[in-house]
Design a protein around this motif. Structure first.
Motif, PDB file in Angstrom:
ATOM      1  N   UNK A  52      21.916  -2.239  -7.539  1.00 37.22           N
ATOM      2  CA  UNK A  52      20.519  -1.880  -7.858  1.00 37.22           C
ATOM      3  C   UNK A  52      20.539  -0.322  -8.457  1.00 37.22           C
ATOM      4  N   UNK A  53      21.888   0.246  -8.183  1.00 34.42           N
ATOM      5  CA  UNK A  53      22.060   1.640  -8.877  1.00 34.42           C
ATOM      6  C   UNK A  53      22.295   1.365 -10.380  1.00 34.42           C
ATOM      7  N   UNK A  54      22.667  -0.044 -10.773  1.00 37.08           N
ATOM      8  CA  UNK A  54      22.896  -0.027 -12.284  1.00 37.08           C
ATOM      9  C   UNK A  54      21.620  -0.799 -12.907  1.00 37.08           C
ATOM     10  N   UNK A  55      21.014  -1.760 -12.269  1.00 34.40           N
ATOM     11  CA  UNK A  55      19.911  -2.590 -12.425  1.00 34.40           C
ATOM     12  C   UNK A  55      18.951  -2.787 -11.672  1.00 34.40           C
ATOM     13  N   UNK A  56      17.678  -2.490 -12.262  1.00 27.13           N
ATOM     14  CA  UNK A  56      16.188  -2.470 -11.302  1.00 27.13           C
ATOM     15  C   UNK A  56      15.966  -3.981 -11.283  1.00 27.13           C
ATOM     16  N   UNK A  57      16.880  -5.068 -10.594  1.00 24.77           N
ATOM     17  CA  UNK A  57      16.516  -6.349 -10.259  1.00 24.77           C
ATOM     18  C   UNK A  57      17.215  -7.220 -11.307  1.00 24.77           C
ATOM     19  N   UNK A  58      16.717  -8.477 -11.140  1.00 21.79           N
ATOM     20  CA  UNK A  58      17.291  -9.708 -11.765  1.00 21.79           C
ATOM     21  C   UNK A  58      16.690  -9.541 -13.090  1.00 21.79           C
ATOM     22  N   UNK A  59      15.914  -9.207 -13.718  1.00 18.83           N
ATOM     23  CA  UNK A  59      15.413  -9.256 -14.906  1.00 18.83           C
ATOM     24  C   UNK A  59      16.085  -8.284 -15.718  1.00 18.83           C
ATOM     25  N   UNK A  60      16.426  -7.151 -15.274  1.00 15.89           N
ATOM     26  CA  UNK A  60      17.343  -6.252 -15.896  1.00 15.89           C
ATOM     27  C   UNK A  60      18.711  -6.672 -16.156  1.00 15.89           C
ATOM     28  N   UNK A  61      19.153  -7.606 -15.107  1.00 17.33           N
ATOM     29  CA  UNK A  61      20.547  -8.043 -15.352  1.00 17.33           C
ATOM     30  C   UNK A  61      20.405  -9.278 -16.365  1.00 17.33           C
ATOM     31  N   UNK A  62      19.372  -9.817 -16.325  1.00 15.61           N
ATOM     32  CA  UNK A  62      19.102 -10.877 -17.398  1.00 15.61           C
ATOM     33  C   UNK A  62      19.118 -10.385 -18.935  1.00 15.61           C
ATOM     34  N   UNK A  63      18.172  -9.139 -18.866  1.00 17.66           N
ATOM     35  CA  UNK A  63      18.171  -8.314 -20.140  1.00 17.66           C
ATOM     36  C   UNK A  63      19.654  -7.816 -20.552  1.00 17.66           C
ATOM     37  N   UNK A  64      20.422  -7.421 -19.840  1.00 17.10           N
ATOM     38  CA  UNK A  64      21.772  -6.914 -20.054  1.00 17.10           C
ATOM     39  C   UNK A  64      22.730  -8.172 -20.585  1.00 17.10           C
ATOM     40  N   UNK A  65      22.546  -9.358 -19.887  1.00 22.56           N
ATOM     41  CA  UNK A  65      23.257 -10.385 -20.549  1.00 22.56           C
ATOM     42  C   UNK A  65      22.525 -10.688 -21.800  1.00 22.56           C
ATOM     43  N   UNK A  66      21.358 -10.763 -21.873  1.00 26.05           N
ATOM     44  CA  UNK A  66      20.906 -11.214 -23.138  1.00 26.05           C
ATOM     45  C   UNK A  66      21.126 -10.210 -24.532  1.00 26.05           C
ATOM     46  N   UNK A  67      21.411  -8.957 -24.062  1.00 26.11           N
ATOM     47  CA  UNK A  67      21.904  -8.052 -25.018  1.00 26.11           C
ATOM     48  C   UNK A  67      23.396  -8.459 -25.472  1.00 26.11           C
ATOM     49  N   UNK A  68      23.913  -8.690 -24.518  1.00 23.02           N
ATOM     50  CA  UNK A  68      25.399  -9.308 -25.122  1.00 23.02           C
ATOM     51  C   UNK A  68      25.512 -10.503 -25.812  1.00 23.02           C
ATOM     52  N   UNK A  69      24.582 -11.485 -25.444  1.00 19.56           N
ATOM     53  CA  UNK A  69      24.652 -12.345 -26.183  1.00 19.56           C
ATOM     54  C   UNK A  69      23.817 -12.088 -27.604  1.00 19.56           C
ATOM     55  N   UNK A  70      22.999 -11.239 -27.903  1.00 20.09           N
ATOM     56  CA  UNK A  70      22.459 -10.847 -29.080  1.00 20.09           C
ATOM     57  C   UNK A  70      23.775 -10.455 -29.891  1.00 20.09           C
ATOM     58  N   UNK A  71      24.589  -9.592 -29.506  1.00 19.31           N
ATOM     59  CA  UNK A  71      25.722  -9.099 -30.163  1.00 19.31           C
ATOM     60  C   UNK A  71      26.617 -10.374 -30.675  1.00 19.31           C
ATOM     61  N   UNK A  72      27.014 -11.152 -29.775  1.00 16.69           N
ATOM     62  CA  UNK A  72      27.793 -12.240 -30.313  1.00 16.69           C
ATOM     63  C   UNK A  72      27.217 -13.073 -31.171  1.00 16.69           C
ATOM     64  N   UNK A  73      25.883 -13.369 -31.154  1.00 14.82           N
ATOM     65  CA  UNK A  73      25.035 -14.120 -32.016  1.00 14.82           C
ATOM     66  C   UNK A  73      25.155 -13.678 -33.493  1.00 14.82           C
ATOM     67  N   UNK A  74      24.969 -12.273 -33.310  1.00 14.96           N
ATOM     68  CA  UNK A  74      24.945 -11.572 -34.778  1.00 14.96           C
ATOM     69  C   UNK A  74      26.359 -11.663 -35.396  1.00 14.96           C
ATOM     70  N   UNK A  75      27.532 -11.501 -34.484  1.00 11.45           N
ATOM     71  CA  UNK A  75      28.574 -11.574 -35.049  1.00 11.45           C
ATOM     72  C   UNK A  75      29.013 -13.001 -35.710  1.00 11.45           C
ATOM     73  N   UNK A  76      28.523 -14.021 -35.038  1.00 17.95           N
ATOM     74  CA  UNK A  76      28.655 -15.715 -35.477  1.00 17.95           C
ATOM     75  C   UNK A  76      27.812 -15.722 -36.811  1.00 17.95           C
ATOM     76  N   UNK A  77      26.693 -15.306 -36.679  1.00 16.77           N
ATOM     77  CA  UNK A  77      25.664 -15.447 -37.881  1.00 16.77           C
ATOM     78  C   UNK A  77      26.238 -14.685 -39.127  1.00 16.77           C
TER      79      UNK A  77
END
Length: 189
Positions: A52-77
């Protein structure tokens, strides 16, 4: 900044990435329902308050995972767009890369597009990796076209629909090439 402050920042960044990676791995193995702060805390061997000192709940964790995903997707595209010899083939290559990404990484795709996050598209607050994905689509259309962003947005929307409907079994996967041919033929400006 002192050496101690630098070390603390590096440790904090490492913990942050450790949590994101653990959430992603857990979601890929067992689905997003299995991703809880309790399970993540056990997996990364930190207490829930540390999470919780890093993320304000599960939605924030999902958002961080999503942002990593967008970085990967941008590279692949980008790779897909750059790999084709003819600019006229770029859109098809980018579309293929997008659909492959969605199929190969369903849990990550869910984090990016389905699950609740604070990430915003088409806004001043849109993070750079998300903008980079969109720009790969925009780059597939003629630079002199005033409607290239509209074409990119409609293309991305159609691909998202195809990915979600195919993943849920609502449309047959065997017709994907025909759908893609239709989309690319109609959207070219």
């Amino acid at each position: 900044m002192s050496a101690i402050s630098n070390r603390r920042e590096r440790e904090r960044a490492h913990r942050h990435q450790l949590i994101v990676t653990a959430a992603r791995e857990l979601a890929e193995a067992e689905g997003w329902e299995a991703v809880t702060t309790r399970r993540l805390a056990e997996r990364v061997e930190y207490s829930q308050p540390v999470l919780y000192s890093h993320f304000n709940g599960k939605d924030a964790i999902v958002g961080a995972v999503a942002l990593d995903g967008f970085s990967e997707l941008a590279t692949q595209l980008h790779r897909a767009r750059q790999a084709v010899p003819e600019p006229s083939q770029a859109l098809r290559a980018v579309c293929h890369a997008y659909l492959a990404f969605a199929t190969e990484r369903p849990a990550l795709y869910q984090a990016m597009f389905i699950l609740p996050t604070d990430l915003k598209f088409a806004s001043a607050e849109t993070p750079l990796p998300m903008r980079a994905c969109f720009e790969e689509f925009v780059s597939c259309f003629r630079p002199d076209s005033e409607r290239r962003e509209l074409f990119a947005e409609v293309t991305w929307s159609a691909l998202h629909g195809m990915a979600v409907l195919a993943d849920s079994g609502r449309i047959p996967a065997d017709w994907q090439e025909e759908r893609l041919d239709f989309l690319v033929a109609r959207i070219r400006d």
